[in-house]
Design a protein around this motif. Structure first.
Motif, PDB file in Angstrom:
ATOM      1  N   GLN A 119      42.106  25.182  46.737  1.00  0.00           N
ATOM      2  CA  GLN A 119      42.709  26.664  45.896  1.00  0.00           C
ATOM      3  C   GLN A 119      44.006  26.540  47.781  1.00  0.00           C
ATOM      4  O   GLN A 119      43.081  26.569  48.778  1.00  0.00           O
ATOM      5  N   ASP A 120      45.016  27.204  47.572  1.00  0.00           N
ATOM      6  CA  ASP A 120      45.839  28.119  48.758  1.00  0.00           C
ATOM      7  C   ASP A 120      45.044  29.128  49.039  1.00  0.00           C
ATOM      8  O   ASP A 120      44.979  29.617  48.431  1.00  0.00           O
ATOM      9  N   VAL A 121      44.478  29.155  50.005  1.00  0.00           N
ATOM     10  CA  VAL A 121      44.871  30.442  50.733  1.00  0.00           C
ATOM     11  C   VAL A 121      45.123  30.904  52.124  1.00  0.00           C
ATOM     12  O   VAL A 121      45.467  30.029  52.565  1.00  0.00           O
ATOM     13  N   LEU A 122      45.286  32.042  52.220  1.00  0.00           N
ATOM     14  CA  LEU A 122      46.160  32.277  53.436  1.00  0.00           C
ATOM     15  C   LEU A 122      45.600  32.626  55.031  1.00  0.00           C
ATOM     16  O   LEU A 122      44.492  32.461  55.140  1.00  0.00           O
ATOM     17  N   GLN A 123      46.283  31.181  55.873  1.00  0.00           N
ATOM     18  CA  GLN A 123      45.841  30.355  57.158  1.00  0.00           C
ATOM     19  C   GLN A 123      46.544  31.681  58.208  1.00  0.00           C
ATOM     20  O   GLN A 123      48.159  31.460  57.779  1.00  0.00           O
ATOM     21  N   GLN A 124      46.193  32.195  59.350  1.00  0.00           N
ATOM     22  CA  GLN A 124      46.577  32.823  60.139  1.00  0.00           C
ATOM     23  C   GLN A 124      47.397  31.735  61.149  1.00  0.00           C
ATOM     24  O   GLN A 124      47.124  30.751  61.431  1.00  0.00           O
ATOM     25  N   LYS A 125      48.382  32.009  61.430  1.00  0.00           N
ATOM     26  CA  LYS A 125      49.138  31.572  62.697  1.00  0.00           C
ATOM     27  C   LYS A 125      48.815  31.420  63.457  1.00  0.00           C
ATOM     28  O   LYS A 125      48.210  32.050  64.041  1.00  0.00           O
ATOM     29  N   GLU A 152      36.115  36.402  44.149  1.00  0.00           N
ATOM     30  CA  GLU A 152      37.535  35.516  43.873  1.00  0.00           C
ATOM     31  C   GLU A 152      37.647  34.897  42.914  1.00  0.00           C
ATOM     32  O   GLU A 152      38.165  34.874  41.773  1.00  0.00           O
ATOM     33  N   ASP A 153      39.060  35.179  43.107  1.00  0.00           N
ATOM     34  CA  ASP A 153      40.374  34.922  42.495  1.00  0.00           C
ATOM     35  C   ASP A 153      40.085  33.745  42.327  1.00  0.00           C
ATOM     36  O   ASP A 153      40.925  32.549  43.712  1.00  0.00           O
ATOM     37  N   PHE A 154      40.706  32.803  41.284  1.00  0.00           N
ATOM     38  CA  PHE A 154      40.797  31.491  41.067  1.00  0.00           C
ATOM     39  C   PHE A 154      42.248  31.036  40.420  1.00  0.00           C
ATOM     40  O   PHE A 154      42.841  31.751  39.270  1.00  0.00           O
ATOM     41  N   THR A 186      45.987  25.325  37.282  1.00  0.00           N
ATOM     42  CA  THR A 186      46.686  25.041  39.115  1.00  0.00           C
ATOM     43  C   THR A 186      48.190  26.465  38.043  1.00  0.00           C
ATOM     44  O   THR A 186      47.947  26.390  37.234  1.00  0.00           O
ATOM     45  N   ASN A 187      48.426  26.843  39.174  1.00  0.00           N
ATOM     46  CA  ASN A 187      49.141  28.073  39.244  1.00  0.00           C
ATOM     47  C   ASN A 187      49.199  29.007  38.339  1.00  0.00           C
ATOM     48  O   ASN A 187      49.752  29.967  37.410  1.00  0.00           O
ATOM     49  N   GLY A 188      47.460  29.095  38.498  1.00  0.00           N
ATOM     50  CA  GLY A 188      46.704  30.527  38.055  1.00  0.00           C
ATOM     51  C   GLY A 188      46.689  30.413  35.939  1.00  0.00           C
ATOM     52  O   GLY A 188      46.751  31.163  35.286  1.00  0.00           O
ATOM     53  N   ASN A 189      47.462  29.200  36.298  1.00  0.00           N
ATOM     54  CA  ASN A 189      47.333  29.386  34.376  1.00  0.00           C
ATOM     55  C   ASN A 189      45.869  28.928  33.856  1.00  0.00           C
ATOM     56  O   ASN A 189      45.616  27.537  32.947  1.00  0.00           O
ATOM     57  N   ILE A 190      44.815  30.129  34.381  1.00  0.00           N
ATOM     58  CA  ILE A 190      43.686  29.203  33.392  1.00  0.00           C
ATOM     59  C   ILE A 190      43.636  29.316  31.841  1.00  0.00           C
ATOM     60  O   ILE A 190      42.368  28.841  31.846  1.00  0.00           O
ATOM     61  N   LEU A 191      44.299  29.845  31.042  1.00  0.00           N
ATOM     62  CA  LEU A 191      43.659  30.078  29.355  1.00  0.00           C
ATOM     63  C   LEU A 191      44.118  28.496  29.189  1.00  0.00           C
ATOM     64  O   LEU A 191      43.660  28.082  28.198  1.00  0.00           O
ATOM     65  N   GLN A 192      45.242  27.851  29.832  1.00  0.00           N
ATOM     66  CA  GLN A 192      45.366  25.841  29.547  1.00  0.00           C
ATOM     67  C   GLN A 192      44.153  24.849  30.378  1.00  0.00           C
ATOM     68  O   GLN A 192      43.587  24.391  29.114  1.00  0.00           O
ATOM     69  N   GLY A 193      44.115  25.646  31.382  1.00  0.00           N
ATOM     70  CA  GLY A 193      42.914  25.051  31.926  1.00  0.00           C
ATOM     71  C   GLY A 193      41.986  25.240  31.007  1.00  0.00           C
ATOM     72  O   GLY A 193      41.227  23.896  31.120  1.00  0.00           O
ATOM     73  N   LEU A 194      40.954  26.202  31.086  1.00  0.00           N
ATOM     74  CA  LEU A 194      40.619  26.554  29.238  1.00  0.00           C
ATOM     75  C   LEU A 194      40.527  25.520  28.426  1.00  0.00           C
ATOM     76  O   LEU A 194      39.208  24.681  27.770  1.00  0.00           O
ATOM     77  N   GLU A 195      41.385  25.346  27.905  1.00  0.00           N
ATOM     78  CA  GLU A 195      41.987  24.431  26.274  1.00  0.00           C
ATOM     79  C   GLU A 195      41.889  23.290  27.010  1.00  0.00           C
ATOM     80  O   GLU A 195      40.725  22.408  26.192  1.00  0.00           O
ATOM     81  N   PHE A 196      42.143  22.692  28.325  1.00  0.00           N
ATOM     82  CA  PHE A 196      41.779  21.494  28.423  1.00  0.00           C
ATOM     83  C   PHE A 196      40.578  21.064  28.450  1.00  0.00           C
ATOM     84  O   PHE A 196      40.104  19.573  27.971  1.00  0.00           O
TER      85      PHE A 196
END
Length: 273
Positions: A119-125, A152-154, A186-196
């Protein structure tokens, strides 16, 4: 008298210097002139960075030498599931500071699960991409990394490996003893991900399962049927709850500038409150 005074003063100065050399560098920089420690700090920082880079390179090569058929099995599953090259996955694994969790997963009676986030993580320039004002804002970038699963945040994709027994994981049994799966958020929608995950992957897999261990008759067994019914019911409840939340909670964007500009006097603020 004056010479004795200077002598004693010199001794005091010498003792102060000795005491100063016994304390940490950070304490010394607090009493030294500002120009002196800054230059020294930059030199040490550069040298330390080079040494750390060198150590990291050695560590990566040592880990690369440890990779065997077990690691290659994990790498292959990750590459296929996430859609990355095996070289990319291998480089991410040997660069990860939690690399030792893989060995703990392979060990007899070791870790029951091995989790990866992509997933996306913050990378220093980098220095080459700094802004004209010298800013070093972080940018989101996709990264594959090993996680513990508790801090960790998912927000993206979770790929997981589960052990089927307490046996040591070997090259010959890794494909039999280790199960692979993925969970999408995707986009932090964990309930939809769990259902799928439950409705499209786990339930079909359970309903096609022929061997239920000590439970005889398989899918014809009443306990197995009750279990599958409960899972189906849970997914139905999850789906209804998710749709209810999505329908009832809708946040709309408000033009706050226009709203605030219409507040002219104290009474307007009181009414708005």
């Amino acid at each position: 008298t004056e010479s004795k005074y200077h002598s004693r003063g010199g001794n005091l100065k010498a003792r102060s210097t000795e005491l100063g050399s016994a304390v940490t560098g950070s304490s010394l920089t607090a009493v030294l002139p500002a120009s002196t420690p800054v230059k020294k700090s930059i030199v040490l920082s550069s040298e330390s960075r080079k040494e750390l880079d060198k150590q990291a390179k050695v560590t990566k090569e040592e880990r690369r030498a440890q990779i065997d058929g077990r690691h290659k099995y994990l790498i292959s599953r990750l590459a296929d599931g996430i859609g990355l090259s095996e070289q990319h996955v291998e480089e991410a694994i040997i660069s990860d500071d939690k690399f030792q969790l893989i060995e703990q997963f392979f060990a007899p009676s070791g870790l029951k699960k091995l989790l990866f986030f992509y997933q996306d993580v913050l990378q220093q320039k980098s220095n080459a991409s700094l802004g004209s004002d010298g800013s070093t804002n972080s940018l989101p970038q996709k990264k594959l990394f090993i996680i513990l699963g508790s801090t960790e945040d998912f927000t993206g994709t979770c790929a997981f490996f589960l052990r089927a027994s307490d046996e040591v994981i070997t090259v010959s049994n890794v494909s039999r003893e280790v199960n692979f799966g993925m969970f999408e958020c995707t986009n932090g929608n964990i309930l939809q991900g769990l259902e799928f995950f439950l409705s499209q992957i786990m339930i079909p897999a359970l309903k096609s399962q022929q061997n239920w261990g000590a439970v005889k008759e398989g899918l014809k067994n009443s306990q197995i049927q009750d279990f599958l019914y409960s899972v189906d019911k849970f997914v139905g409840t999850l789906s209804s709850s998710r749709q209810y939340i999505e329908d009832k909670i809708q946040l709309t964007k408000v033009d706050i500038d226009t709203y605030v500009s219409n507040l002219q006097n104290p009474s307007d603020y009181i009414t708005a409150g």
